[in-house]
Design a protein around this motif. Structure first.
Motif, PDB file in Angstrom:
ATOM      1  N   TYR A  27      52.105  21.629 -26.443  1.00 48.45           N
ATOM      2  CA  TYR A  27      50.843  21.982 -25.794  1.00 48.45           C
ATOM      3  C   TYR A  27      50.339  20.801 -24.956  1.00 48.45           C
ATOM      4  CZ  TYR A  27      50.308  25.976 -29.015  1.00 48.45           C
ATOM      5  OH  TYR A  27      50.474  27.134 -29.733  1.00 48.45           O
ATOM      6  N   LEU A  28      50.426  19.619 -25.547  1.00 50.66           N
ATOM      7  CA  LEU A  28      49.964  18.415 -24.856  1.00 50.66           C
ATOM      8  C   LEU A  28      50.810  18.152 -23.620  1.00 50.66           C
ATOM      9  CD1 LEU A  28      47.873  16.173 -25.046  1.00 50.66           C
ATOM     10  CD2 LEU A  28      49.525  14.824 -26.346  1.00 50.66           C
ATOM     11  N   ASN A  29      52.108  18.362 -23.725  1.00 54.51           N
ATOM     12  CA  ASN A  29      52.986  18.196 -22.563  1.00 54.51           C
ATOM     13  C   ASN A  29      52.595  19.168 -21.450  1.00 54.51           C
ATOM     14  OD1 ASN A  29      54.427  16.189 -23.874  1.00 54.51           O
ATOM     15  ND2 ASN A  29      55.974  17.603 -24.656  1.00 54.51           N
ATOM     16  N   ASP A  30      52.228  20.393 -21.836  1.00 56.32           N
ATOM     17  CA  ASP A  30      51.766  21.379 -20.852  1.00 56.32           C
ATOM     18  C   ASP A  30      50.529  20.879 -20.119  1.00 56.32           C
ATOM     19  OD1 ASP A  30      53.755  23.225 -21.340  1.00 56.32           O
ATOM     20  OD2 ASP A  30      52.575  24.396 -22.765  1.00 56.32           O
ATOM     21  N   PHE A  31      49.631  20.255 -20.870  1.00 59.06           N
ATOM     22  CA  PHE A  31      48.384  19.774 -20.275  1.00 59.06           C
ATOM     23  C   PHE A  31      48.657  18.642 -19.289  1.00 59.06           C
ATOM     24  CE2 PHE A  31      44.361  17.425 -20.145  1.00 59.06           C
ATOM     25  CZ  PHE A  31      43.472  18.455 -19.909  1.00 59.06           C
ATOM     26  N   VAL A  32      49.529  17.731 -19.672  1.00 58.58           N
ATOM     27  CA  VAL A  32      49.889  16.624 -18.786  1.00 58.58           C
ATOM     28  C   VAL A  32      50.530  17.166 -17.504  1.00 58.58           C
ATOM     29  CG1 VAL A  32      51.381  14.602 -18.538  1.00 58.58           C
ATOM     30  CG2 VAL A  32      50.133  14.977 -20.681  1.00 58.58           C
ATOM     31  N   LEU A  33      51.367  18.192 -17.645  1.00 57.56           N
ATOM     32  CA  LEU A  33      52.004  18.796 -16.476  1.00 57.56           C
ATOM     33  C   LEU A  33      50.974  19.472 -15.578  1.00 57.56           C
ATOM     34  CD1 LEU A  33      54.679  19.440 -15.034  1.00 57.56           C
ATOM     35  CD2 LEU A  33      54.794  21.546 -16.374  1.00 57.56           C
ATOM     36  N   TYR A  34      49.990  20.122 -16.181  1.00 57.51           N
ATOM     37  CA  TYR A  34      48.936  20.776 -15.414  1.00 57.51           C
ATOM     38  C   TYR A  34      48.165  19.742 -14.586  1.00 57.51           C
ATOM     39  CZ  TYR A  34      44.633  23.388 -14.423  1.00 57.51           C
ATOM     40  OH  TYR A  34      43.569  23.970 -13.795  1.00 57.51           O
TER      41      TYR A  34
ATOM     42  N   MET B 156      57.933  19.960 -11.097  1.00 58.68           N
ATOM     43  CA  MET B 156      57.440  21.221 -11.648  1.00 58.68           C
ATOM     44  C   MET B 156      58.586  22.095 -12.169  1.00 58.68           C
ATOM     45  SD  MET B 156      54.075  21.233 -11.306  1.00 58.68           S
ATOM     46  CE  MET B 156      53.992  19.454 -11.601  1.00 58.68           C
ATOM     47  N   LYS B 157      59.668  21.496 -12.624  1.00 59.40           N
ATOM     48  CA  LYS B 157      60.856  22.265 -12.981  1.00 59.40           C
ATOM     49  C   LYS B 157      60.623  23.247 -14.126  1.00 59.40           C
ATOM     50  CE  LYS B 157      62.721  18.570 -15.947  1.00 59.40           C
ATOM     51  NZ  LYS B 157      63.880  17.661 -16.162  1.00 59.40           N
ATOM     52  N   SER B 158      59.649  22.971 -14.983  1.00 66.83           N
ATOM     53  CA  SER B 158      59.375  23.890 -16.092  1.00 66.83           C
ATOM     54  C   SER B 158      58.262  24.886 -15.777  1.00 66.83           C
ATOM     55  CB  SER B 158      59.006  23.101 -17.358  1.00 66.83           C
ATOM     56  OG  SER B 158      57.833  22.340 -17.146  1.00 66.83           O
ATOM     57  N   ARG B 159      57.691  24.792 -14.565  1.00 74.54           N
ATOM     58  CA  ARG B 159      56.629  25.715 -14.161  1.00 74.54           C
ATOM     59  C   ARG B 159      56.903  26.196 -12.747  1.00 74.54           C
ATOM     60  NH1 ARG B 159      51.687  26.033 -16.803  1.00 74.54           N
ATOM     61  NH2 ARG B 159      51.397  27.775 -15.362  1.00 74.54           N
ATOM     62  N   ILE B 160      57.705  27.246 -12.625  1.00 73.51           N
ATOM     63  CA  ILE B 160      58.060  27.774 -11.321  1.00 73.51           C
ATOM     64  C   ILE B 160      56.836  28.266 -10.573  1.00 73.51           C
ATOM     65  CG2 ILE B 160      58.555  30.070 -12.248  1.00 73.51           C
ATOM     66  CD1 ILE B 160      60.340  28.313  -9.315  1.00 73.51           C
ATOM     67  N   ASP B 161      55.824  28.759 -11.317  1.00 75.17           N
ATOM     68  CA  ASP B 161      54.604  29.239 -10.661  1.00 75.17           C
ATOM     69  C   ASP B 161      53.875  28.094  -9.966  1.00 75.17           C
ATOM     70  OD1 ASP B 161      54.140  28.185 -13.214  1.00 75.17           O
ATOM     71  OD2 ASP B 161      52.304  29.353 -13.500  1.00 75.17           O
ATOM     72  N   PHE B 162      53.804  26.932 -10.621  1.00 73.43           N
ATOM     73  CA  PHE B 162      53.176  25.773  -9.996  1.00 73.43           C
ATOM     74  C   PHE B 162      53.974  25.322  -8.774  1.00 73.43           C
ATOM     75  CE2 PHE B 162      50.877  24.008 -14.016  1.00 73.43           C
ATOM     76  CZ  PHE B 162      49.944  25.020 -13.908  1.00 73.43           C
ATOM     77  N   PHE B 163      55.306  25.302  -8.917  1.00 72.30           N
ATOM     78  CA  PHE B 163      56.150  24.878  -7.800  1.00 72.30           C
ATOM     79  C   PHE B 163      55.940  25.775  -6.581  1.00 72.30           C
ATOM     80  CE2 PHE B 163      60.245  25.622  -5.580  1.00 72.30           C
ATOM     81  CZ  PHE B 163      60.308  24.413  -4.891  1.00 72.30           C
TER      82      PHE B 163
ATOM     83  N   ARG C 290      47.742  25.994 -20.061  1.00 69.81           N
ATOM     84  CA  ARG C 290      48.685  26.260 -18.972  1.00 69.81           C
ATOM     85  C   ARG C 290      47.996  26.841 -17.734  1.00 69.81           C
ATOM     86  NH1 ARG C 290      54.138  26.469 -20.314  1.00 69.81           N
ATOM     87  NH2 ARG C 290      54.538  28.176 -18.857  1.00 69.81           N
ATOM     88  N   GLY C 291      46.769  27.292 -17.883  1.00 70.49           N
ATOM     89  CA  GLY C 291      46.024  27.833 -16.745  1.00 70.49           C
ATOM     90  C   GLY C 291      44.655  28.304 -17.203  1.00 70.49           C
TER      91      GLY C 291
END
Length: 302
Positions: A246-253, A278-285, A153-154
């Motif tokens: 976890y894999l979905n997190d990586f694809v989103l990253y 980025m709806k599931s990652r407000i920090d990225f948005f 995730r980071g």
């Protein structure tokens, strides 16, 4: 002077070199000055044409072991070749322009010897070419333990702060993946983290030298392509079949990095599109929103 009284706890310090003259002496001295003295420095000279060899050979210390590469290779292959020459129970890395604080190995080996964590790393400072402090690399607290998802995730591991038990290599088989030029550290440490507890220290134990040569656009695009390849490889591993989130997190990253690169190159993504992406990652948005504001001045223009 501290060895903890056991030769079995030797640390193999991997230092890969290619024309590293300007900062090399200072980096080697930061190893020699360690309060923990049970180490060997595996100095892998990747066919340098400057005075690097002369600098390292000026140190008269049997713990420094100089190897001249039979051919010039890319960095990750050079690291693998250097690891093959190492004998220590623990493995650490230091590049030829970075520095260690003198108690780094002593503090980290003490943690490793307790047996709970086979992998330790820490915070570190960023410095300029004149060794002036710039900023801390990690500003917020990070946890220890099973942190694979946190890394996905980071990613925040600085290779110059790492020390790990050699036994981990037997669990992952391949060391650094030779097919990568940019994401080899990420790939290697993610594989080591899968099923193994990592210890993170908030204490600053090293200094990473920033040269101001940020990734070019071409190299940034190469990095994004390598992340796509890595995502495919991860999807084939049993660990991620059991942790699909976890894999979905990586694809989103990776998607976040794509959008970031697009904004940097002048593309005008709408706020709605960024929010949905980025709806599931407000920090990225929020990071993308700020970048959009900087690049396009009006954040409310769709």
């Amino acid at each position: 002077m501290n060895t903890f009284g056991n030769v079995d706890h030797k640390v193999s310090v991997i230092m890969n070199c290619f024309n590293a003259g300007p900062f090399l002496k200072e980096s080697i001295e930061s190893v020699i000055n360690q309060t923990y003295t049970n180490w060997e420095l595996i100095f892998w000279d990747n066919q340098s044409s400057d005075n690097s060899a002369r600098i390292v050979k000026a140190f008269v210390d049997p713990r420094i072991k100089y190897f001249y590469a039979y051919k010039h290779t890319k960095l990750y292959e050079a690291r693998n070749l250097a690891i093959q020459e190492s004998k220590g129970k623990y493995i650490a890395f230091l590049d030829t322009d970075d520095l260690w604080h003198k108690e780094k190995l002593e503090k980290q080996v003490k943690i490793l010897m307790k047996g709970e964590y086979p992998f330790v790393f820490s915070n570190y400072n960023l410095i300029d070419k004149n060794s002036n402090f710039l900023k801390k690399a990690i500003r917020f607290g990070k946890k220890s333990g099973m942190i694979t998802r946190e890394l996905i995730r980071g990613y925040y591991i600085g290779i110059l702060t790492v020390v790990f038990d050699r036994s981990l290599l037997d669990k992952v088989g391949e060391k650094f993946n030779l097919n990568f030029n940019h994401v080899g550290d990420l790939d290697f440490f993610l594989r080591l983290s899968e099923g193994n507890a990592f210890y993170y220290s908030t204490e600053t134990l090293a200094q990473y030298r920033v040269h101001g040569n940020n990734l070019s656009t071409l190299k940034s695009l190469e990095l994004l392509k390598e992340l796509k390849v890595l995502a495919r490889q991860m999807s084939d591993r049993p660990f991620y079949k059991n942790h699909i989130d976890y894999l979905n997190d990586f694809v989103l990253y990776r998607k976040y990095l794509l959008l970031k690169k697009g904004l940097e190159r002048g593309k005008k993504f709408s706020i709605i599109y960024l929010a949905i992406s980025m709806k599931s990652r407000i920090d990225f948005f929020l990071k993308l929103l700020i970048l959009r504001l900087i690049k396009h001045k009006n954040i409310f223009r769709s």
